[in-house]
Design a protein around this motif. Structure first.
Motif, short mmCIF file in Angstrom:
data_model
loop_
_atom_site.label_atom_id
_atom_site.label_comp_id
_atom_site.label_asym_id
_atom_site.label_seq_id
_atom_site.Cartn_x
_atom_site.Cartn_y
_atom_site.Cartn_z
N GLY A 672 0.82 -1.20 0.00
CA GLY A 672 0.00 0.00 0.00
C GLY A 672 0.85 1.25 0.00
N PRO A 673 0.23 2.41 0.02
CA PRO A 673 0.98 3.67 0.02
C PRO A 673 1.73 3.87 1.33
CG PRO A 673 -1.35 4.09 0.33
CD PRO A 673 -1.22 2.64 0.01
N TRP A 674 2.85 4.54 1.24
CA TRP A 674 3.67 4.79 2.42
C TRP A 674 3.27 6.14 3.01
CZ3 TRP A 674 7.41 1.24 3.99
CH2 TRP A 674 8.12 1.59 5.13
N ILE A 675 2.39 6.11 4.01
CA ILE A 675 1.88 7.33 4.63
C ILE A 675 2.60 7.52 5.96
CG2 ILE A 675 -0.16 8.50 5.53
CD1 ILE A 675 -1.84 6.87 3.62
N PRO A 676 3.23 8.65 6.18
CA PRO A 676 3.94 8.86 7.45
C PRO A 676 2.96 9.01 8.59
CG PRO A 676 3.92 10.89 6.19
CD PRO A 676 3.33 9.83 5.30
N PHE A 677 3.49 8.92 9.81
CA PHE A 677 2.65 9.08 10.99
C PHE A 677 2.24 10.54 11.13
CE2 PHE A 677 2.42 10.32 15.47
CZ PHE A 677 1.34 9.55 15.86
N GLN A 678 0.93 10.77 11.17
CA GLN A 678 0.39 12.11 11.36
C GLN A 678 -0.67 12.18 12.46
OE1 GLN A 678 -0.63 12.90 7.05
NE2 GLN A 678 0.55 14.75 7.44
N GLY A 679 -0.94 11.06 13.13
CA GLY A 679 -1.90 11.08 14.21
C GLY A 679 -3.33 11.23 13.73
N PRO A 680 -4.29 11.07 14.60
CA PRO A 680 -5.70 11.28 14.22
C PRO A 680 -5.93 12.71 13.78
CG PRO A 680 -5.52 10.17 16.35
CD PRO A 680 -4.15 10.63 16.00
N GLU A 681 -6.78 12.88 12.80
CA GLU A 681 -7.03 14.20 12.25
C GLU A 681 -8.15 14.89 13.03
OE1 GLU A 681 -7.92 16.37 7.92
OE2 GLU A 681 -7.90 14.17 8.13
#
Length: 768
Positions: A672-681
């Motif tokens: 899958g796509p490599w999404i960095p950690f950004q926490g809950p929005e």
């Protein structure tokens, strides 16, 4: 327990080893004593030995001690005092002997261990009442408040029990042991606490030094009060009494401990400590952070560690929120490390925000994770809160009222305290290095490791001593993936499995799960939804005090500007706010995990939020980035000879680094796509209004064509093939000269204006 039964219980010399006894209609021979148990041999026929409690045997009906002829005998000799006191605890033994000595002195005039009576206790010169009064005054000096009449009643019971000292300690109506602090003035006790806290942070010392410091503080702080003899008597203690108070309060142990022990003891809050006991959901909650002990993949595909923070409700044992964040060790000297990251204040804020909204299920989760398939009162919750849909997870929404936290730096931050005040949450700080102040959440960490962590790839074990080999080479998970799996574990297993510490309030003995306990308690407490609006969520963002200029405002070397130009109207204006860190600047808020947008609050008038975008946001439209990525890119630009003020260059460096991570072949196979950690929005944008809301379906058959205006024939005449119309040819000729002007021709310059055609100006009289 009555006095007679108590004495029968301790009258162990009534039966001796080798005695013949009658019990339960049978005869036995006593062959052994073991504590409170006795071993009996049946008589006369041989049979299996019988072991029984001595108290039950000697106190039962029909029990008797027999002689060899079989006749009952009665022994009235009392046991020795030393043997009698062996059956009680150490503290009770000391109290019993203390009272026994006082009673002996009142009764005989001579204290045990002395040969002559003390002054005021000679039976030849004093009466019993005089001795009792003198003893009561003496006990009063020892902080044992008891009247001489009560003391006489105690003496009479002691004599009736044949001077049994145990009756002196089981009589709890009067003469209880003094509590810590006794009748010492509270002001003096407070000064003793202050002095002990000061000495605990130094190199230690003896109690004598504390006595001198306490005397100095009393002389300085209560100089006027000491002029009164009665006040001086209360504020000055004899050295022996001072030592006794220091021991009772545990202060002497602090001074005599090691440096680490003294620092830990000095950090304790004042007693009494608030116990973790609650009867309503949300009444008391606990927060704590622990290492996850699972190796994960970071934003760039590197192997890293992680931390987990849990918010748990005490009444229902429900995990209300869960947060997993990466842990990176920064570079540089201790105290000046750059690039490090772990659980931060904003992570705790995101954790609290989870407690105010239902958790949605994610694609791929087990169907049993849905709230509609759990023990939660889903129908009632959906009626009260429309956010509970079929896609809501089986985790209750519990609003915190009081939260117990430790004394970590992120919990002590001003931003976390402000958010808790805004949400109406009371904070209680636990003692340092005292996990017993948060026992429930500490126990959940152990359950999480047993039921979840050890079954996930990258599990490192509970310590380095048991860590396996080659963990970094395993196909590991990212932070986001581990967090999604942890939320599924909460909804599927933890919330729906029976908990030994949860008992039904009306059906004792029935063990419940956290969801079942919530369903049992919520009818009595009620559920009132409190959805956080976009304005509320903006208050949760990190604050920054900024100055507005023509270019906008700066936050951490990033310039933000409003597209509508609202900030330009505020350029150079004083906010009118004073205070530490403000100085006329404006309040701005931003999300460190999504820093492409910031919000500035205009408190003038009713107050409003102004949305501002990062001026180079268009360079980063196709990448996910955070303030950590911005700091890393800034370090790269500085290493290449640039400056941190070159925001466009830093933004391009962020984009290049994120694209390189996305396009480079990863160390581990990814699907899958490599999404960095950004926490809950957090939802900080106002909802977009649907322009077609309220419009019903359109009936195409009911639509009638719009009536068109008649068009003159000269406007519809087609020009000669291959040539433009004459009017156009004249217009072209006018552009290049040698053509008649409008005044020299009879052609109308605005054909169709009289017809009111679109785009045609109206004719004005006298204009032509």
């Amino acid at each position: 327990m009555t006095q007679g039964k108590l004495w029968d219980w301790f009258d162990s010399d009534r039966v001796r080893l080798g005695d013949r006894v009658r019990w339960q209609g049978r005869e036995f021979r006593v062959i052994a004593f073991a504590g409170l148990h006795v071993t009996l041999q049946p008589l006369p026929e041989p049979a299996a030995l019988v072991e029984a409690l001595y108290g039950e045997m000697a106190g039962s009906a029909g029990f008797a001690v027999l002689d060899e002829a079989g006749d009952a005998v009665e022994r009235t000799r009392l046991p020795p005092l030393g043997r009698l006191l062996l059956v009680v605890g150490k503290e009770d033994r000391k109290r019993a002997l203390m009272w026994h000595r006082h009673m002996k002195e009142v009764e005989t005039g001579i204290r045990p261990g002395r040969r002559v009576p003390r002054a005021g206790y000679d039976p030849a010169a004093t009466t019993m009442e005089q001795r009792l009064k003198r003893k009561a005054a003496e006990l009063d000096e020892l902080d044992i408040s008891i009247s001489w009449r009560t003391l006489d009643d105690k003496r009479r019971r002691w004599k009736q029990a044949d001077e049994n000292p145990l009756v002196l300690i089981i009589d709890g109506r009067k003469g209880r042991a003094p509590s810590p602090g006794g009748r010492t003035d509270p002001r003096l006790l407070e000064i003793m606490q202050e002095v002990t806290a000061i000495l605990a942070r130094q190199s230690g010392g003896r109690i004598g030094r504390a006595f001198d410091l306490v005397e100095e503080r009393v002389e300085t702080r209560y100089a006027k009060e000491l002029e009164d003899p009665q006040e001086a008597k209360r504020l000055r203690l004899p050295r022996s009494t001072f030592y006794k108070r220091m021991h009772e309060l545990g202060l002497s142990a602090i001074l005599l401990g090691t440096t680490r022990q003294r620092a830990s003891q000095a950090s304790k809050p004042k007693k009494p400590y608030t116990p973790s006991y609650a009867v309503r959901p949300g009444q008391i909650m606990q927060i704590d952070t622990t290492p996850l002990r699972i190796k994960v993949l970071g934003d760039g595909g590197e192997v890293m560690s992680a931390e987990m923070t849990i918010l748990i409700d005490v009444a229902t044992r429900s995990i209300v929120a869960l947060m997993i964040v990466p842990v990176v060790t920064g570079e540089g000297k201790p105290g000046q490390r750059v690039g490090g990251r772990a659980t931060r204040t904003f992570d705790l804020v995101l954790l609290l925000a989870q407690a105010y909204a239902p958790m949605p299920t994610l694609p791929g989760w087990d169907p049993l994770t849905a709230a509609s398939a759990s023990a939660l009162p889903f129908i009632k919750l959906r009626e009260a809160d429309p956010r509970f849909t079929e896609a809501a997870a089986a985790r209750p929404v519990i609003h915190p009222r009081t939260v117990i936290v430790d004394q970590g730096s992120q919990y002590l931050s001003q931003h976390f305290e402000d958010v808790c005040n805004f949400l109406g949450i009371t904070l209680l700080y636990a003692r340092k290095e005292q996990p017993d102040d948060k026992p429930i959440v500490e126990r959940v960490f152990s359950s999480f490791a047993d039921s979840f962590s050890q079954h996930v790839a990258g599990w490192t074990g509970r310590s380095h001593a048991v860590r396996g080999r080659g963990i970094e080479r395993q196909p590991l998970w990212t932070i986001n993936e581990v967090q999604h799996m942890a939320h599924e574990w909460v909804a599927l297993e933890y919330q729906q499995l029976p908990h030994e510490g949860l008992q039904h309030p009306e059906l004792p003995g029935l063990t419940l799960s956290p969801n079942e306990m919530y369903a049992a308690l919520v009818p009595g407490a009620g559920y009132r939804p409190r959805p956080l609006s976009p304005q509320d969520n903006r208050k949760l963002l990190l604050p920054a005090w900024v100055t507005v200029t023509d270019k906008g405002f700066d936050i951490e070397n990033r310039t933000y500007q409003n597209e509508a130009g609202e900030l330009r109207l505020m350029a150079g204006l004083h906010s009118g706010l004073a205070g530490p860190g403000k100085g006329g600047r404006w309040e701005a808020r931003f999300n460190p995990y999504r820093p492409d947008v910031a919000w500035l609050y205009d408190h003038r008038g009713p107050g409003r939020w102004i949305k501002a975008d990062f001026v180079h946001r268009r360079l980063l439209t196709d990448v996910h980035w955070t303030v950590d990525h911005w700091e890393e890119a800034t370090a790269v630009v500085l290493a290449d000879g640039g400056r941190k003020e070159h925001q466009a260059r830093v933004a391009l460096a962020v984009k290049e680094r994120r694209r390189r991570t996305r396009t480079a072949p990863p160390r581990h196979t990814r699907t899958g796509p490599w999404i960095p950690f950004q926490g809950p929005e957090l939802d900080v944008d106002e909802p977009v209004t649907d322009p077609y809301a309220g419009i019903g379906e359109i009936d195409l058959d009911a639509i009638t064509p719009y009536e068109s205006a008649p068009i003159p024939a000269r406007l519809t005449a087609a020009p000669a093939r291959g040539l433009p119309p004459a009017s156009d040819r004249e217009g072209l000729a006018a552009l290049f000269g040698d053509t008649p002007t409008d005044a020299d021709t009879d052609e109308d310059p605005f054909p169709g204006a009289e017809l009111g055609l679109p785009g045609m100006p109206e004719r004005v009289e006298g204009e032509m």
